[in-house]
Motif scaffolding. Structure first.
Motif, mmCIF file in Angstrom:
data_model
loop_
_atom_site.group_PDB
_atom_site.id
_atom_site.type_symbol
_atom_site.label_atom_id
_atom_site.label_comp_id
_atom_site.label_asym_id
_atom_site.label_seq_id
_atom_site.Cartn_x
_atom_site.Cartn_y
_atom_site.Cartn_z
ATOM 1 N N ARG A 5 0.816 -1.210 0.000
ATOM 2 C CA ARG A 5 0.000 0.000 0.000
ATOM 3 C C ARG A 5 0.847 1.256 0.000
ATOM 4 O O ARG A 5 1.907 1.323 0.627
ATOM 5 N N GLY A 6 0.342 2.260 -0.734
ATOM 6 C CA GLY A 6 0.980 3.568 -0.779
ATOM 7 C C GLY A 6 -0.069 4.616 -1.082
ATOM 8 O O GLY A 6 -1.257 4.421 -0.804
ATOM 9 N N VAL A 7 0.350 5.711 -1.673
ATOM 10 C CA VAL A 7 -0.564 6.787 -2.064
ATOM 11 C C VAL A 7 -0.718 6.752 -3.579
ATOM 12 O O VAL A 7 0.262 6.913 -4.312
ATOM 13 N N GLY A 8 -1.932 6.507 -4.046
ATOM 14 C CA GLY A 8 -2.170 6.465 -5.488
ATOM 15 C C GLY A 8 -2.218 7.853 -6.084
ATOM 16 O O GLY A 8 -2.794 8.773 -5.509
ATOM 17 N N ILE A 9 -1.599 8.010 -7.247
ATOM 18 C CA ILE A 9 -1.626 9.272 -7.986
ATOM 19 C C ILE A 9 -2.366 9.020 -9.287
ATOM 20 O O ILE A 9 -1.925 8.238 -10.126
ATOM 21 N N GLY A 10 -3.492 9.682 -9.450
ATOM 22 C CA GLY A 10 -4.320 9.404 -10.612
ATOM 23 C C GLY A 10 -5.292 8.281 -10.301
ATOM 24 O O GLY A 10 -5.449 7.859 -9.149
ATOM 25 N N LEU A 188 4.325 15.524 -11.228
ATOM 26 C CA LEU A 188 4.550 15.307 -12.660
ATOM 27 C C LEU A 188 3.799 14.068 -13.164
ATOM 28 O O LEU A 188 3.343 14.045 -14.307
ATOM 29 N N ALA A 189 3.656 13.057 -12.318
ATOM 30 C CA ALA A 189 2.863 11.880 -12.722
ATOM 31 C C ALA A 189 1.422 12.290 -12.955
ATOM 32 O O ALA A 189 0.766 11.840 -13.901
ATOM 33 N N ARG A 190 0.915 13.159 -12.084
ATOM 34 C CA ARG A 190 -0.465 13.631 -12.224
ATOM 35 C C ARG A 190 -0.621 14.405 -13.529
ATOM 36 O O ARG A 190 -1.589 14.224 -14.266
ATOM 37 N N GLU A 191 0.348 15.284 -13.820
ATOM 38 C CA GLU A 191 0.246 16.095 -15.034
ATOM 39 C C GLU A 191 0.306 15.233 -16.291
ATOM 40 O O GLU A 191 -0.387 15.497 -17.275
ATOM 41 N N LYS A 192 1.135 14.189 -16.274
ATOM 42 C CA LYS A 192 1.323 13.348 -17.452
ATOM 43 C C LYS A 192 0.353 12.165 -17.500
ATOM 44 O O LYS A 192 0.424 11.342 -18.407
ATOM 45 N N SER A 193 -0.543 12.062 -16.503
ATOM 46 C CA SER A 193 -1.486 10.944 -16.413
ATOM 47 C C SER A 193 -0.772 9.601 -16.343
ATOM 48 O O SER A 193 -1.210 8.608 -16.934
ATOM 49 N N ILE A 194 0.348 9.552 -15.622
ATOM 50 C CA ILE A 194 1.070 8.300 -15.424
ATOM 51 C C ILE A 194 0.467 7.578 -14.231
ATOM 52 O O ILE A 194 0.242 8.171 -13.183
ATOM 53 N N VAL A 195 0.193 6.296 -14.381
ATOM 54 C CA VAL A 195 -0.281 5.497 -13.249
ATOM 55 C C VAL A 195 0.862 5.422 -12.234
ATOM 56 O O VAL A 195 1.979 5.008 -12.568
ATOM 57 N N ALA A 196 0.603 5.827 -10.983
ATOM 58 C CA ALA A 196 1.676 5.861 -9.994
ATOM 59 C C ALA A 196 1.154 5.590 -8.597
ATOM 60 O O ALA A 196 0.042 5.986 -8.242
#
Length: 552
Positions: A5-10, A188-196
């Motif tokens: 578990r972590g913090v999902g981005i997107g 930057l993951a949020r801006e680029k829509s990268i699953v993170a």
């Protein structure tokens, strides 16, 4: 199967084999230098300048938020305080490599101790130091691996210089063991829509080539997934891709109830992408970008130019502009340079503007002139309004400058509880869920040790949102949501059920929220909201909403 578990981005999901980031360069020896101090100093100056220019070039190539981040890193590399610390160590007979390593480590430890946003800049310092040391050694800096096939990138944290230029045909998802929702990897993951998924501490055990599923929506990395789980993840990813590719329609519930979907923007340049992604207008335009990098307030002319550029991109559409929200984590020397023990509870938002009213008046002048020169529907709101009197003050002064639609941000519990009175004067309310959550749960949004409290699903926050929604319905006034909560597809449904009439979010979240709203009627949304309200904590509220949504 194991879930990390972590913090999902997107909100996406991806699967693939793990490829781990190369280990950092080993620490230099703390031995005496065989060169003169002048020679070591010259080596450092060349290496630092070369790294700074490389970061700037990567930023120019990446553009957008990445450019801002990398330009900030370049400035960090050439910070005079760091230069002085390096010179002190070279003066004591150390090598350039060790002087850089030790000076940067000292600054990094200072930032880490501060926690929150500043604490998450520590990884940026580490990256700059690694790049400078690699330059001094004449070796490549550690970077993104290239195993020759698409992969899930796993790293301690990812440097902005690497995140900015990721090859998205090869990098399927990101997993970091450190970092949080405001780290540059997350931004930057949020801006680029990268699953993170960031801050997944247990991901240190992931091995090269291991198959994983990265579920950003749940904040989970699944190891050793079954064939059924892999298929389910593929179907989810395909459904999400279909929703993103579907024709863009106005935001609405399944029964046709309109719910305009708007964009949160920080600069006028973001307007083109927002429109392309389906934004029906702007629900929050942050004007701080004009002020934060300046030693003095920008002129009316400079402001008018930026506001005109923004408004011109949305002819006939609503554009909600927030006047300067300074203070707390955004201090400005020319607005409020007095030390405050607790700036989050100090002179910020509308309080700071009232103390320097000339800045507010100049901003309203520029907004009115930009409005007159364009065809957008301009709405202007004040930040951090806590009382009815502050509402009356802002609405009156906005009217003096010809602002037709003047509202307030609801970010503190007092304004939520007084919403029925505030909306007598204000033309609209916009709920900032990030700050409302912070003040409701007494948990600093920049402090990592209380990050678990920073959850807008908490029933206490939802109750306050309902208060504002009810007041809007009574007075026939719009109530928007412009915090991160609006980007959560299920929470978006709950917010509409609580009385929100529009939702504003990062443009990349629009497609997911649009698709989610279409699954439910207004009655469904109210039922799901009531289920969440009946819970005792954020996790239970989320689970209750999911269960209620599954029944509708």
């Amino acid at each position: 199967m194991t879930e990390l578990r972590g913090v999902g981005i997107g909100l996406g999901v991806a699967q693939g084999p793990v490829a781990r980031m190369a280990e950092p360069l080993p620490a230099p020896d703390d031995g005496p230098s065989g060169l003169s101090g002048a020679e070591e100093t010259a080596r450092v100056r060349e290496a630092v300048a070369a790294v700074a220019r490389e970061l700037e070039q990567r930023g120019a190539q990446a553009g957008g938020a990445a450019q801002d981040v990398l330009e900030a890193q370049a400035m960090m590399a050439e910070d005079p305080s760091l230069e002085a610390e390096i010179d002190t160590r070279i003066g004591a007979g150390r090598t350039a490599e060790f002087a850089v390593y030790d000076a940067f480590a000292t600054f990094r430890d200072t930032l880490t101790a501060m926690g929150g946003y500043l604490g998450e800049r520590a990884a940026d310092l580490d990256d700059v130091a690694q790049r400078v040391i690699a330059r001094l050694r004449g070796v490549p800096a550690p970077g993104v691996p290239d195993p020759g096939y698409p992969f899930v990138l796993v790293a301690k944290d990812l440097a902005p210089a690497d995140t900015a230029l990721l090859d998205l045909d090869k990098v399927l998802a990101l997993v970091t063991t450190e970092g949080g929702p405001t780290s540059h990897t997350a931004i930057l993951a949020r801006e680029k829509s990268i699953v993170a998924v960031v801050g997944a501490v247990s991901a240190t055990g992931l091995v090269e080539g291991e198959m994983v599923i990265v579920d950003a929506a749940a904040g989970v990395v699944t190891t050793e997934p079954s064939a059924e789980e892999l298929e389910r993840a593929r179907n989810r990813a395909a459904d999400r891709a279909s929703a993103a590719a579907a024709p863009i329609t106005p935001g609405a519930l399944g029964d046709g109830t309109p719910v305009p979907l708007l964009a949160n923007l920080g600069k006028p340049e973001g307007a083109v992408e927002a429109v392309a992604l389906g934004a029906e207008g702007v629900g929050l335009f942050r004007t701080e970008f004009l002020f934060l990098s300046a030693n003095q307030a920008p002129t009316v002319e400079q402001q008018r130019e930026s506001y005109t550029q923004l408004l011109a991109a949305f002819p006939g559409k609503k554009v909600v502009v927030r006047v300067l929200d300074a203070g707390a984590d955004k201090p400005l020397a020319f607005l409020n340079d007095a030390h405050e023990e607790n700036p989050a509870l100090g002179l910020r938002g509308i309080r700071a503007l009232r103390a320097s009213e000339d800045i507010l008046r100049e901003q309203l002048t520029a907004l009115a002139e930009a409005d007159a020169a364009t065809d957008a529907d301009l709405w202007v709101m004040a930040p951090m309004v806590a009382t009815v009197e502050e509402t009356e003050y802002f609405v009156a002064i906005a009217r003096d400058y010809g602002i037709k639609t003047a509202g307030v941000m609801v970010e503190v519990p007092s304004s939520a509880l007084l919403a029925d009175r505030i909306l007598v004067d204000a033309d609209f309310a916009s709920i900032g869920t990030n700050d409302l959550t912070q003040y409701t749960l007494a948990a600093d949004r920049l402090l990592g040790s209380v990050a678990a409290f920073q959850d807008p699903w908490h029933p206490a926050v939802l109750r306050l949102i309902r208060e504002v929604g009810d007041a809007g319905r009574i007075h026939g006034k719009p109530v928007g949501i412009c915090g991160e909560a609006a980007a959560d597809p299920l929470l978006a449904v709950v917010l509409v059920g609580l009385g929100a009439t529009s939702l504003s979010m990062a443009p990349t979240a629009l497609a997911d929220v649009r698709a989610s709203l279409l699954l439910y009627s207004l009655d469904d949304a109210r039922t799901i909201a009531e289920a969440a309200l009946a819970a005792n904590d954020a996790a239970s509220a989320r689970d209750a909403a999911r269960a209620a949504a599954a029944r509708e």
